[in-house]
Design a protein around this motif. Structure first.
Motif: not given
Length: 198
Positions: A54-56, A119-123, A126-132
């Protein structure tokens, strides 16, 4: 024979994700597509789709590849410095080098992608903001260590880490716009947090 296929698949996956990181640093993770990567790399679209499904999944793999590259360029080299103020300075120096001589063609991968997924929930979010979260946590941890060791004045480490991260994001934009003094400005701001106790 199956081992060779697995090795080829792993190599192809690394090549594709690294190119995906470069594209996403310029055009954002939303700009990724199997067709675009296939055309850029001379691979089959179906082959890339087989690897990621998938693209995600492709986007998340790009985030993880960017995180690993960032860790190799910024975090690991700074670990040679002593904990506390020295390590925080090393982290900031490595970050400035990362932004001044971009690791990715579009500059900071994170700055290029946070706004699109905040503002777009999903994997991917979550991955981006886990890094931050981890990056700010790393900064806060070194500030806490420095304060506990008496190297710097007592402070709210989480708030200071938030402020330093905000300055780094501003510096990335300034560097992209040609402000050659942005790195020095970051250094002055960080020095303000590292004043010895009175």
């Amino acid at each position: 024979m199956p081992d060779q296929r697995l090795l080829r698949g792993a190599r192809a996956r690394r090549t594709i994700t690294r190119h995906a990181v470069d594209v996403a640093s310029l055009e954002g993770l939303s700009g990724l597509s199997f067709g675009r990567l296939a055309a850029d790399l001379g691979l089959s679209k179906s082959g890339i789709q087989t690897l990621f499904a998938t693209k995600e999944n492709l986007q998340v793999a790009a985030v993880e590849a960017a995180r690993e590259a960032f860790t190799d360029a910024v975090v690991r080299p700074a670990e040679a410095a002593s904990r506390g103020a020295a390590r925080l300075r090393a982290l900031i120096e490595r970050w400035i080098a990362y932004a001044e001589t971009p690791l990715f063609p579009g500059g900071c991968f994170w700055a290029a992608n946070f706004a699109d997924f905040d503002s777009r929930p999903g994997q991917v979010h979550d991955a981006l903001f886990r890094h931050q979260r981890d990056w700010r946590g790393l900064i806060a941890g070194e500030l806490r260590y420095a304060a506990d060791a008496g190297e710097i004045a007592d402070l709210d480490a989480d708030l200071a880490a938030f402020q330093i991260d905000a300055v780094l994001c501003a510096a990335n934009t300034a560097l992209r716009l040609g402000d050659k003094d942005a790195g020095d400005k970051v250094g002055h701001v960080v020095d303000g947090f590292l004043t010895p106790p009175r």
